[in-house]
Design a protein around this motif. Structure first.
Motif, PDB file in Angstrom:
ATOM      1  N   TYR A  30      34.812  34.730  43.265  1.00 40.81           N
ATOM      2  CA  TYR A  30      34.444  36.083  42.877  1.00 40.81           C
ATOM      3  C   TYR A  30      34.448  36.100  41.353  1.00 40.81           C
ATOM      4  O   TYR A  30      35.457  35.856  40.711  1.00 40.81           O
ATOM      5  CB  TYR A  30      35.428  37.113  43.421  1.00 40.81           C
ATOM      6  CG  TYR A  30      35.590  37.087  44.922  1.00 40.81           C
ATOM      7  CD1 TYR A  30      34.519  36.820  45.762  1.00 40.81           C
ATOM      8  CD2 TYR A  30      36.813  37.338  45.510  1.00 40.81           C
ATOM      9  CE1 TYR A  30      34.667  36.806  47.138  1.00 40.81           C
ATOM     10  CE2 TYR A  30      36.971  37.331  46.891  1.00 40.81           C
ATOM     11  CZ  TYR A  30      35.899  37.060  47.688  1.00 40.81           C
ATOM     12  OH  TYR A  30      36.053  37.055  49.039  1.00 40.81           O
ATOM     13  N   GLU A  32      34.220  37.411  37.476  1.00 39.98           N
ATOM     14  CA  GLU A  32      34.712  38.535  36.682  1.00 39.98           C
ATOM     15  C   GLU A  32      33.580  39.518  36.379  1.00 39.98           C
ATOM     16  O   GLU A  32      32.438  39.120  36.135  1.00 39.98           O
ATOM     17  CB  GLU A  32      35.288  37.995  35.374  1.00 39.98           C
ATOM     18  CG  GLU A  32      35.934  39.046  34.504  1.00 39.98           C
ATOM     19  CD  GLU A  32      36.547  38.464  33.244  1.00 39.98           C
ATOM     20  OE1 GLU A  32      36.993  39.271  32.431  1.00 39.98           O
ATOM     21  OE2 GLU A  32      36.558  37.238  33.069  1.00 39.98           O
ATOM     22  N   ASN A  33      33.926  40.788  36.417  1.00 37.97           N
ATOM     23  CA  ASN A  33      32.998  41.889  36.113  1.00 37.97           C
ATOM     24  C   ASN A  33      31.850  42.025  37.113  1.00 37.97           C
ATOM     25  O   ASN A  33      30.799  42.566  36.779  1.00 37.97           O
ATOM     26  CB  ASN A  33      32.442  41.782  34.693  1.00 37.97           C
ATOM     27  CG  ASN A  33      33.526  41.923  33.652  1.00 37.97           C
ATOM     28  OD1 ASN A  33      34.405  42.759  33.787  1.00 37.97           O
ATOM     29  ND2 ASN A  33      33.475  41.094  32.644  1.00 37.97           N
ATOM     30  N   THR A  34      32.043  41.513  38.305  1.00 35.26           N
ATOM     31  CA  THR A  34      31.070  41.731  39.369  1.00 35.26           C
ATOM     32  C   THR A  34      31.812  42.374  40.546  1.00 35.26           C
ATOM     33  O   THR A  34      33.021  42.176  40.706  1.00 35.26           O
ATOM     34  CB  THR A  34      30.402  40.422  39.842  1.00 35.26           C
ATOM     35  OG1 THR A  34      31.402  39.544  40.343  1.00 35.26           O
ATOM     36  CG2 THR A  34      29.650  39.758  38.704  1.00 35.26           C
ATOM     37  N   PRO A  35      31.124  43.129  41.357  1.00 32.54           N
ATOM     38  CA  PRO A  35      31.797  43.788  42.484  1.00 32.54           C
ATOM     39  C   PRO A  35      32.351  42.773  43.488  1.00 32.54           C
ATOM     40  O   PRO A  35      31.781  41.702  43.691  1.00 32.54           O
ATOM     41  CB  PRO A  35      30.692  44.612  43.135  1.00 32.54           C
ATOM     42  CG  PRO A  35      29.600  44.694  42.126  1.00 32.54           C
ATOM     43  CD  PRO A  35      29.721  43.485  41.268  1.00 32.54           C
TER      44      PRO A  35
END
Length: 57
Positions: A30, A32-35
């Motif tokens: 996952y 960073e700064n993504t949903p």
């Protein structure tokens, strides 16, 4: 409401899911700064019900 009436078991499950999501963040699965993925995806991946997520908020 705790699963099977055992609050300790529910807390352990909550911590296990939390730890797995953290591991996914640290491994850059996952980004960073993504949903984060949807509740449906997380529920299926970690084998918990969507209502379980709502009870932990």
């Amino acid at each position: 409401m705790p699963l099977g009436g055992n609050e300790n078991a529910t807390n352990v499950l909550y911590l296990e899911v939390y730890q797995k999501i953290l591991e996914s963040i640290h491994s850059l699965e996952y980004i960073e700064n993504t949903p984060l993925p949807s509740e449906r995806y997380l529920s299926e991946r970690y084998h918990v019900s969507r209502s379980y997520y709502h009870s932990r908020r």
